[in-house]
Design an enzyme around this catalytic site. Sequence first.
Site, PDB file in Angstrom:
ATOM      1  N   GLY A 107       0.817  -1.210   0.000  1.00 38.81           N
ATOM      2  CA  GLY A 107       0.000   0.000   0.000  1.00 38.81           C
ATOM      3  C   GLY A 107       0.845   1.251   0.000  1.00 38.81           C
TER       4      GLY A 107
ATOM      5  N   ASN B  93       1.396   3.363  -2.275  1.00 40.87           N
ATOM      6  CA  ASN B  93       1.016   4.390  -3.244  1.00 40.87           C
ATOM      7  C   ASN B  93       0.269   5.560  -2.620  1.00 40.87           C
ATOM      8  OD1 ASN B  93      -1.091   2.225  -3.047  1.00 40.87           O
ATOM      9  ND2 ASN B  93      -2.272   3.723  -4.221  1.00 40.87           N
ATOM     10  N   SER B  94      -0.095   5.455  -1.328  1.00 38.97           N
ATOM     11  CA  SER B  94      -0.843   6.561  -0.713  1.00 38.97           C
ATOM     12  C   SER B  94      -0.700   6.516   0.803  1.00 38.97           C
ATOM     13  CB  SER B  94      -2.338   6.473  -1.088  1.00 38.97           C
ATOM     14  OG  SER B  94      -2.910   5.289  -0.554  1.00 38.97           O
ATOM     15  N   GLY B  95      -1.083   7.619   1.443  1.00 43.96           N
ATOM     16  CA  GLY B  95      -1.191   7.679   2.887  1.00 43.96           C
ATOM     17  C   GLY B  95       0.080   7.332   3.635  1.00 43.96           C
TER      18      GLY B  95
ATOM     19  N   GLY C 166       1.607   4.505   3.905  1.00 43.50           N
ATOM     20  CA  GLY C 166       2.528   3.690   3.116  1.00 43.50           C
ATOM     21  C   GLY C 166       3.405   4.524   2.207  1.00 43.50           C
TER      22      GLY C 166
ATOM     23  N   SER D 297      -3.488  -1.245  15.023  1.00 39.90           N
ATOM     24  CA  SER D 297      -4.232  -0.061  15.442  1.00 39.90           C
ATOM     25  C   SER D 297      -4.734  -0.245  16.865  1.00 39.90           C
ATOM     26  CB  SER D 297      -5.428   0.167  14.514  1.00 39.90           C
ATOM     27  OG  SER D 297      -6.287   1.178  15.020  1.00 39.90           O
TER      28      SER D 297
ATOM     29  N   TYR E  60     -13.408  -4.125  11.608  1.00 40.46           N
ATOM     30  CA  TYR E  60     -12.088  -3.511  11.446  1.00 40.46           C
ATOM     31  C   TYR E  60     -11.240  -3.741  12.703  1.00 40.46           C
ATOM     32  CZ  TYR E  60      -8.501   0.106  10.979  1.00 40.46           C
ATOM     33  OH  TYR E  60      -7.305   0.769  10.924  1.00 40.46           O
TER      34      TYR E  60
END
Length: 306
Positions: free
Chosen positions: A27, A29-31, A33, A157, A184
């Site tokens: 991941g 590609n964004s945020g 990551g 988390s 989640y």
Amino acid sequence: MRCWPALVTRRVAPLSDMHGKTVVVTGGNSGIGFETAAELASMGARVLVTARNADKGRAALAALSQRAGEKGSVQLVVFDLADLGSVRRGAAEILELAPRLDVLVNNAGLVLSERVETVDGYEATFAINHLGPFLLTNLLLERIRSSAPARIVSVASTAHASARKGIPFDDLQSARHYRGMRVYGESKLANILFTLELARRLEGSGVTANSLHPGTVRTGYGADGDARGLLAFGIKIASPFFLSPANGARTSVFLASSPEVEGVNGEYFVKCKARQPKRWAQDADAAARLWRVSEELVGLPQHQES
């Protein structure tokens, strides 16, 4: 990047020079990551970022390469954690590209408002947040072992605190009742339990496994229609108070690179400090059971000490 400089009162060891190291960031590609990959590449690492969307991955690759400059390098591997066949193909490509793997950062994850099944017939939150990373880690594990000292870092988390009843082994696919944030939280509990059992299996190998809470971060949650209704509204209202992705990446980068955690194994970190997760996230029997069940679900040989 220094880890939480305004919040850490003790001296934090400087981050390591990552030249010569190969890192995988899922991941990326964004945020969080993206920021993790950018920071590790700027420290000299060769970073393989994974993305499920090729176009978004290529756009991120260009931005990451610009951030890294001549210090490190970035490459893209496209596969989907929601598709176990795709994970296998992605792992094969990573192994082909990387003769050694020094760090694996299991970063990718999502939260869904509604129950959706993957192509393999599994509930998507559990599949993407746990089963996909579980399979990927196991497929790369022999290469990681041969690259020791090496590290496996999994982004969990504090949402695991909501999973007070532990992993719902009698309803792993949330077929009887689905509530987005509950599922989640259970998937994030699975991340910590997976790390606990993985660390046990890796003891003495020179490879360490640790998990972390990145903070409540402004990421892409809700941006692609994954979160809807009240969940999406809540995320939108609260997001101005969330951390930036760059701040959210600090603990991931710390665990991936700092000499201070060399040899530290099986811990859960918050703001670059080892913390005790909830007691249900310290259940070694549940961790071992989850491992066995996960092996069966992803089609790995069962009861194999990896």
